[in-house]
Enzyme design. Sequence first.
Site, PDB file in Angstrom:
ATOM      1  N   GLY A 181       0.834  -1.208   0.000  1.00  0.00           N
ATOM      2  CA  GLY A 181       0.000   0.000   0.000  1.00  0.00           C
ATOM      3  C   GLY A 181       0.860   1.246   0.000  1.00  0.00           C
ATOM      4  O   GLY A 181       1.847   1.318   0.733  1.00  0.00           O
ATOM      5  N   PRO A 185      -8.453  12.819   2.123  1.00  0.00           N
ATOM      6  CA  PRO A 185      -9.385  13.763   2.763  1.00  0.00           C
ATOM      7  C   PRO A 185      -9.868  14.881   1.845  1.00  0.00           C
ATOM      8  O   PRO A 185     -10.870  15.528   2.145  1.00  0.00           O
ATOM      9  CB  PRO A 185      -8.561  14.331   3.937  1.00  0.00           C
ATOM     10  CG  PRO A 185      -7.609  13.236   4.275  1.00  0.00           C
ATOM     11  CD  PRO A 185      -7.241  12.616   2.947  1.00  0.00           C
ATOM     12  N   THR A 226      -3.255  -1.733   3.144  1.00  0.00           N
ATOM     13  CA  THR A 226      -4.011  -1.764   1.886  1.00  0.00           C
ATOM     14  C   THR A 226      -5.403  -1.129   2.017  1.00  0.00           C
ATOM     15  O   THR A 226      -6.199  -1.198   1.070  1.00  0.00           O
ATOM     16  CB  THR A 226      -4.152  -3.213   1.372  1.00  0.00           C
ATOM     17  OG1 THR A 226      -4.439  -4.070   2.483  1.00  0.00           O
ATOM     18  CG2 THR A 226      -2.889  -3.690   0.691  1.00  0.00           C
ATOM     19  N   CYS A 246     -16.617   5.560   8.542  1.00  0.00           N
ATOM     20  CA  CYS A 246     -16.012   6.785   8.008  1.00  0.00           C
ATOM     21  C   CYS A 246     -17.129   7.808   7.857  1.00  0.00           C
ATOM     22  O   CYS A 246     -17.605   8.062   6.749  1.00  0.00           O
ATOM     23  CB  CYS A 246     -15.381   6.411   6.656  1.00  0.00           C
ATOM     24  SG  CYS A 246     -14.477   7.727   5.880  1.00  0.00           S
ATOM     25  N   VAL A 268      -6.558   1.643   7.810  1.00  0.00           N
ATOM     26  CA  VAL A 268      -7.923   1.133   7.682  1.00  0.00           C
ATOM     27  C   VAL A 268      -7.936  -0.393   7.592  1.00  0.00           C
ATOM     28  O   VAL A 268      -8.939  -1.037   7.884  1.00  0.00           O
ATOM     29  CB  VAL A 268      -8.601   1.788   6.447  1.00  0.00           C
ATOM     30  CG1 VAL A 268      -9.990   1.226   6.209  1.00  0.00           C
ATOM     31  CG2 VAL A 268      -8.699   3.293   6.649  1.00  0.00           C
ATOM     32  N   GLY A 295      -7.052   9.329   8.935  1.00  0.00           N
ATOM     33  CA  GLY A 295      -5.697   9.488   8.423  1.00  0.00           C
ATOM     34  C   GLY A 295      -4.706   9.769   9.544  1.00  0.00           C
ATOM     35  O   GLY A 295      -3.600   9.219   9.579  1.00  0.00           O
ATOM     36  N   CYS A 319      -9.064  16.329  13.987  1.00  0.00           N
ATOM     37  CA  CYS A 319      -9.492  16.527  12.592  1.00  0.00           C
ATOM     38  C   CYS A 319     -10.305  17.794  12.443  1.00  0.00           C
ATOM     39  O   CYS A 319     -10.866  18.314  13.406  1.00  0.00           O
ATOM     40  CB  CYS A 319     -10.240  15.317  12.059  1.00  0.00           C
ATOM     41  SG  CYS A 319     -11.594  14.810  13.048  1.00  0.00           S
ATOM     42  N   LYS A 376      -7.447  23.772   7.330  1.00  0.00           N
ATOM     43  CA  LYS A 376      -7.590  22.500   6.593  1.00  0.00           C
ATOM     44  C   LYS A 376      -6.938  22.619   5.210  1.00  0.00           C
ATOM     45  O   LYS A 376      -6.261  21.700   4.759  1.00  0.00           O
ATOM     46  CB  LYS A 376      -9.085  22.137   6.475  1.00  0.00           C
ATOM     47  CG  LYS A 376      -9.329  20.694   6.006  1.00  0.00           C
ATOM     48  CD  LYS A 376     -10.790  20.306   6.148  1.00  0.00           C
ATOM     49  CE  LYS A 376     -11.074  18.949   5.513  1.00  0.00           C
ATOM     50  NZ  LYS A 376     -10.831  17.799   6.379  1.00  0.00           N
TER      51      LYS A 376
HETATM   52  C1  LIG Z   1     -13.842  10.763   1.532  1.00  0.00           C
HETATM   53  C2  LIG Z   1     -12.909  10.581   2.700  1.00  0.00           C
HETATM   54  C3  LIG Z   1     -12.551  11.690   3.474  1.00  0.00           C
HETATM   55  C4  LIG Z   1     -11.689  11.530   4.568  1.00  0.00           C
HETATM   56  N1  LIG Z   1     -11.360  12.634   5.333  1.00  0.00           N
HETATM   57  C5  LIG Z   1     -10.480  12.507   6.346  1.00  0.00           C
HETATM   58  C6  LIG Z   1     -10.069  13.656   7.111  1.00  0.00           C
HETATM   59  O1  LIG Z   1     -10.497  14.779   6.862  1.00  0.00           O
HETATM   60  N2  LIG Z   1      -9.170  13.458   8.115  1.00  0.00           N
HETATM   61  C7  LIG Z   1      -8.678  12.220   8.403  1.00  0.00           C
HETATM   62  O2  LIG Z   1      -7.856  12.107   9.324  1.00  0.00           O
HETATM   63  N3  LIG Z   1      -9.055  11.111   7.711  1.00  0.00           N
HETATM   64  C8  LIG Z   1      -9.928  11.230   6.688  1.00  0.00           C
HETATM   65  N4  LIG Z   1     -10.309  10.129   5.968  1.00  0.00           N
HETATM   66  C9  LIG Z   1      -9.747   8.832   6.315  1.00  0.00           C
HETATM   67  C10 LIG Z   1      -8.381   8.641   5.669  1.00  0.00           C
HETATM   68  O3  LIG Z   1      -8.427   8.992   4.310  1.00  0.00           O
HETATM   69  C11 LIG Z   1      -7.938   7.199   5.851  1.00  0.00           C
HETATM   70  O4  LIG Z   1      -7.791   6.984   7.233  1.00  0.00           O
HETATM   71  C12 LIG Z   1      -6.634   6.902   5.146  1.00  0.00           C
HETATM   72  O5  LIG Z   1      -6.762   7.081   3.751  1.00  0.00           O
HETATM   73  C13 LIG Z   1      -6.194   5.488   5.473  1.00  0.00           C
HETATM   74  O6  LIG Z   1      -4.958   5.259   4.893  1.00  0.00           O
HETATM   75  P1  LIG Z   1      -4.492   3.767   4.553  1.00  0.00           P
HETATM   76  O7  LIG Z   1      -3.067   3.881   4.115  1.00  0.00           O
HETATM   77  O8  LIG Z   1      -4.808   2.869   5.686  1.00  0.00           O
HETATM   78  O9  LIG Z   1      -5.433   3.285   3.353  1.00  0.00           O
HETATM   79  P2  LIG Z   1      -5.792   3.942   1.953  1.00  0.00           P
HETATM   80  O10 LIG Z   1      -5.641   5.415   1.957  1.00  0.00           O
HETATM   81  O11 LIG Z   1      -7.127   3.391   1.596  1.00  0.00           O
HETATM   82  O12 LIG Z   1      -4.713   3.347   0.928  1.00  0.00           O
HETATM   83  C14 LIG Z   1      -4.648   2.001   0.599  1.00  0.00           C
HETATM   84  C15 LIG Z   1      -3.423   1.780  -0.274  1.00  0.00           C
HETATM   85  O13 LIG Z   1      -3.305   0.394  -0.549  1.00  0.00           O
HETATM   86  C16 LIG Z   1      -3.227   0.174  -1.953  1.00  0.00           C
HETATM   87  N5  LIG Z   1      -3.860  -1.115  -2.233  1.00  0.00           N
HETATM   88  C17 LIG Z   1      -5.113  -1.520  -1.934  1.00  0.00           C
HETATM   89  N6  LIG Z   1      -5.293  -2.784  -2.334  1.00  0.00           N
HETATM   90  C18 LIG Z   1      -4.140  -3.197  -2.888  1.00  0.00           C
HETATM   91  C19 LIG Z   1      -3.687  -4.404  -3.485  1.00  0.00           C
HETATM   92  N7  LIG Z   1      -4.477  -5.486  -3.597  1.00  0.00           N
HETATM   93  N8  LIG Z   1      -2.435  -4.456  -3.974  1.00  0.00           N
HETATM   94  C20 LIG Z   1      -1.597  -3.400  -3.878  1.00  0.00           C
HETATM   95  N9  LIG Z   1      -1.969  -2.226  -3.315  1.00  0.00           N
HETATM   96  C21 LIG Z   1      -3.208  -2.136  -2.826  1.00  0.00           C
HETATM   97  C22 LIG Z   1      -3.934   1.371  -2.575  1.00  0.00           C
HETATM   98  O14 LIG Z   1      -3.494   1.566  -3.903  1.00  0.00           O
HETATM   99  C23 LIG Z   1      -3.491   2.488  -1.626  1.00  0.00           C
HETATM  100  O15 LIG Z   1      -2.191   2.931  -1.990  1.00  0.00           O
HETATM  101  C24 LIG Z   1     -11.195  10.258   4.889  1.00  0.00           C
HETATM  102  C25 LIG Z   1     -11.553   9.141   4.107  1.00  0.00           C
HETATM  103  C26 LIG Z   1     -12.392   9.298   3.022  1.00  0.00           C
HETATM  104  C27 LIG Z   1     -12.770   8.096   2.180  1.00  0.00           C
END
Ligand SMILES: Cc1cc2nc3c(=O)[nH]c(=O)nc-3n(C[C@H](O)[C@H](O)[C@H](O)COP(=O)(O)OP(=O)(O)OC[C@H]3O[C@@H](n4cnc5c(N)ncnc54)[C@H](O)[C@@H]3O)c2cc1C
Length: 405
Positions: free
Chosen positions: A9, A45, A106, A161, A293, A313, A346, A382
């Site tokens: 990821g 975000p 991921t 979320c 996540v 995030g 946040c 922000k």
């Molecule tokens: C619309 C929205 C608004 C948000 N606003 C906020 C905010 O204002 N403040 C805040 O703190 N949080 C916010 N969040 C939450 C925050 O975005 C997440 O907590 C954060 O993105 C989690 O990061 P992550 O690295 O765990 O996963 P993700 O960001 O989901 O990234 C997953 C990664 O894994 C990769 N991946 C997935 N499956 C595979 C696979 N099979 N093979 C290879 N790679 C793979 C993807 O390409 C990506 O690079 C928001 C979320 C959303 C959806």
Amino acid sequence: MAVRVVIAGGSFGGLTTTYELRRHLGPDQAAITVISKDRRFTFVPSLPWVAMGRRRLEQISFDLAEPLAAKHVGFVHETITGVDTERKLVATQRGEHPYDFLVIATGHRSANEAVEGLGPFDGPGHSPMSAPEAEELRSAVQSLLEAPGPVVVGAAPGASCIGPAYELAFELDHLLRRRKLRHQVPITFLTPEPFLGHMGMGGAGKIRQLLEGELEERDISYATSAAVRKITREAVEVAGASPVPSVLSIVIPPLAGVEAVANSAGLANPKGFLPVDAHYRHQMAGGVYGVGVAVAMAPVGDTPVPVNFPKTGHMTEQMAQIAARDIAARIAGHGEVTPAELSARCVLDMGDRGAYMSVNPVRPPRNTIPTVSEGRHWLLAKRVFERTYLWHARRGRRMPTTFGW
Ligand SMILES: Cc1cc2nc3c(=O)[nH]c(=O)nc-3n(C[C@H](O)[C@H](O)[C@H](O)COP(=O)(O)OP(=O)(O)OC[C@H]3O[C@@H](n4cnc5c(N)ncnc54)[C@H](O)[C@@H]3O)c2cc1C
């Protein structure tokens, strides 16, 4: 020989783990490889701003290859298909990657099968949970501006979320007022939360009172403990209530772990999330960590309609730092680091203002009273945070998380 660390990821969890590991371990100590199905890092975000036409995807994303190469980190732009924890191998469509340590970041899969009609690509509902889905919502919002009608914004039972649902309701209200179309668009906010601002963490100080006031001031009607059970092109059906007419239904889905993790033997719980300990080490599979996540977190308690624990995030970055420092300490032979409880900061975009919320720890009961504050300056904060974060991340630097989100 350098220890092999594979990071699955390339988003907040993967990138923070990588940068933090490199701060502690040089290329001669750790050969780090990031595997990501997406070539670009996207500042998730800001996806609601993409949906509202206030950002283009290029403005909130960058190619991962360059900053990773500068850090002497390998980058494999492929989709992971599975993990063999016995043989310590990550499989992609094109090959196998052996590891001594594996960090799984991921993220999620939208569990759209939970409610009939959740979308966007498999139902009439919309949700900006990923870059393509945010772009899809942008064209749906454009269609609404051309043909105004009633709108539902909210979250499905089991969602975790929920913050973005509030942001989308406020942002849409703001956009419609600016276009002088708000009088033609009744907005209903439907949430599984037992009260506004529960957010899956049992609430935070006065956030409930703040959100009640803000929704009411803007004529956004709302229902709590609402179990959305079907979305059609004309309405949103809610258990035990009349259908709410809606030509644009933006409903945040419940989340599950990605298929590659969910389908790998001995890795995930039934929802596809990773069981981890306080160091974010996998509870069974040796050398495997999970952050962001992708990890399993229990809800804070029973609610009439299920609401799951948030994984923001800011929390993801804290998990990634703990995991990275633990791996670095183990590789350097320094034992293990002391884990810390997660806090959350946040800023919620309310269109013309922002609401700031800080809780420590995230899970109640808490020794400290949460901070909740509101004003135009938070919206500015922000925007500044988004730019500063991207500036740092594309240069291979980690933002201090004390800054807040
Ligand atoms: C619309 C929205 C608004 C948000 N606003 C906020 C905010 O204002 N403040 C805040 O703190 N949080 C916010 N969040 C939450 C925050 O975005 C997440 O907590 C954060 O993105 C989690 O990061 P992550 O690295 O765990 O996963 P993700 O960001 O989901 O990234 C997953 C990664 O894994 C990769 N991946 C997935 N499956 C595979 C696979 N099979 N093979 C290879 N790679 C793979 C993807 O390409 C990506 O690079 C928001 C979320 C959303 C959806």
